[in-house]
Design a protein around this motif. Structure first.
Motif, short mmCIF file in Angstrom:
data_model
loop_
_atom_site.label_atom_id
_atom_site.label_comp_id
_atom_site.label_asym_id
_atom_site.label_seq_id
_atom_site.Cartn_x
_atom_site.Cartn_y
_atom_site.Cartn_z
N PRO A 191 40.96 -41.68 46.76
CA PRO A 191 40.82 -40.36 47.39
C PRO A 191 42.14 -39.64 47.55
O PRO A 191 42.23 -38.42 47.30
CB PRO A 191 40.21 -40.69 48.76
CG PRO A 191 39.75 -42.07 48.69
CD PRO A 191 40.49 -42.76 47.63
N ALA A 192 43.17 -40.37 47.94
CA ALA A 192 44.47 -39.72 48.12
C ALA A 192 44.99 -39.19 46.79
O ALA A 192 45.51 -38.07 46.71
CB ALA A 192 45.46 -40.70 48.74
N GLY B 279 43.15 -36.14 45.94
CA GLY B 279 43.63 -35.05 46.78
C GLY B 279 44.92 -34.47 46.27
O GLY B 279 45.09 -33.25 46.22
N PHE B 280 45.83 -35.34 45.84
CA PHE B 280 47.12 -34.82 45.37
C PHE B 280 46.97 -34.08 44.06
O PHE B 280 47.67 -33.09 43.83
CB PHE B 280 48.14 -35.95 45.26
CG PHE B 280 48.73 -36.30 46.59
CD1 PHE B 280 49.47 -35.36 47.28
CD2 PHE B 280 48.53 -37.54 47.15
CE1 PHE B 280 50.01 -35.66 48.52
CE2 PHE B 280 49.05 -37.85 48.39
CZ PHE B 280 49.79 -36.90 49.07
N LEU C 251 45.81 -30.76 45.00
CA LEU C 251 46.91 -29.99 45.58
C LEU C 251 47.84 -29.46 44.50
O LEU C 251 48.27 -28.30 44.54
CB LEU C 251 47.68 -30.89 46.54
CG LEU C 251 48.53 -30.18 47.57
CD1 LEU C 251 47.64 -29.33 48.46
CD2 LEU C 251 49.28 -31.19 48.40
N ALA D 256 46.20 -26.60 42.91
CA ALA D 256 46.27 -25.43 43.78
C ALA D 256 47.66 -24.79 43.70
O ALA D 256 47.78 -23.56 43.61
CB ALA D 256 45.96 -25.83 45.23
N ALA D 257 48.70 -25.63 43.69
CA ALA D 257 50.05 -25.09 43.61
C ALA D 257 50.24 -24.34 42.30
O ALA D 257 50.81 -23.24 42.27
CB ALA D 257 51.06 -26.23 43.72
N LEU E 86 48.40 -21.01 42.42
CA LEU E 86 49.07 -20.05 43.30
C LEU E 86 50.34 -19.52 42.67
O LEU E 86 50.69 -18.35 42.83
CB LEU E 86 49.39 -20.70 44.64
CG LEU E 86 48.17 -21.01 45.51
CD1 LEU E 86 48.60 -21.69 46.78
CD2 LEU E 86 47.45 -19.72 45.83
#
Lengths: 101, 172
Positions: B95-96, B99-100, B103, B106-107, B110
């Motif tokens: 899961p971690a 998640g990364f 992320l 997402a970065a 953005l």
């Protein structure tokens, strides 16, 4: 000028991810509820940032409503935790598998 | 970088650190104290982003009411039982990792966004403006929220009452 909008969104994303991992991975009921609070908090940051970005008040109004919902959710959630701990004697989420009243 | 920008990054770093520490604490009370720091920090970020009313409410509702509720409940449940961390490190890894990856995506989104460079300018929504807006446009939502809070009050009261009856029966 403060910061680029993208940085605000990224901060919100990092905090949201930590809250999500907390909710998914911790087995303590109180920590699961805390993870939800962290996620709501992160969404609030994103909403306030968006409110400033587009200079309208929708985002801030939404954050206010989210806060009220969070308060209601926490009060019911905590009383459920206290209630279920009376029966199972544990705060572990894995111990809460008896649905029979 | 302006002074406001510097302040934002400092507050953001403190927020991430406090939240990270809160998420990984084993003792519940320590996690709660770190989270109170995180919420106060969020209030300052709200203030910086031009939402003073929300900053006050963040302190009053989140750091005040909600966290005090948590602290009371943790204190009421005397035995601060040690939590088994879910299985082991390997359990956390997947899961971690996912998640990364999320992320990172997402970065990238953005940063690649053509509007990524849009700078936030200082703004201010006074409490009067926000309240006016809220009650002009979202008065129905405010009413529904008040109903919801009442339902939460009634629900937690009846849960507490039911629990007391049960424990009395089991004792006799």
């Amino acid at each position: 000028v403060i910061v680029p909008f993208a940085h605000v969104l990224f901060l919100a994303a990092v905090v949201f991810l930590m809250g999500a991992l907390c909710t998914l991975l911790r087995r303590n009921l109180v920590m699961i509820l805390l993870g939800i609070e962290i996620m709501l908090n992160a969404s609030g940051i994103a909403l306030v940032g968006g409110s400033l970005r587009w200079m309208n008040l929708e985002g801030q109004a939404l954050v206010l409503l989210v806060m009220a919902v969070a308060a209601a959710e926490v009060s019911v959630g905590l009383s459920l935790i206290v209630f279920s701990r009376r029966f199972t004697g544990s705060l572990n989420a894995d111990a809460q598998n008896r649905l029979k009243g | 970088m302006t002074l406001y920008g510097l302040l934002f990054y400092i507050l953001g770093a403190v927020l991430v650190a406090a939240t990270g520490l809160a998420v990984t604490r084993r003792v519940l009370m320590h996690a709660l104290v770190y989270l109170i720091i995180a919420f106060l920090d969020t209030a300052l970020i709200f203030y910086l982003l031009g939402a003073p009313l929300l900053a006050f409410f963040q302190v009053i509702i989140y750091a005040g009411a909600i966290m005090v509720l948590f602290v009371f409940v943790v204190m009421l449940m005397r035995s601060a039982e040690d939590e088994h961390w879910s299985a082991s490190f390997r359990h956390w890894l997947l899961p971690a990792g996912l998640g990364f990856v999320t992320l990172g995506a997402a970065a990238a989104i953005l940063l690649l966004d053509p509007q990524a460079g849009v700078q936030l300018r200082l703004g201010l929504a006074t409490p009067r403006e926000l309240g006016d807006f809220l009650f002009r446009k979202y008065w129905l939502a405010v009413e529904v929220i008040s109903l919801l809070l009442f339902a939460a009050l009634a629900g937690s009261y009846s849960l507490g009452k039911a629990g007391r009856k049960e424990s009395k029966e089991s004792r006799s």
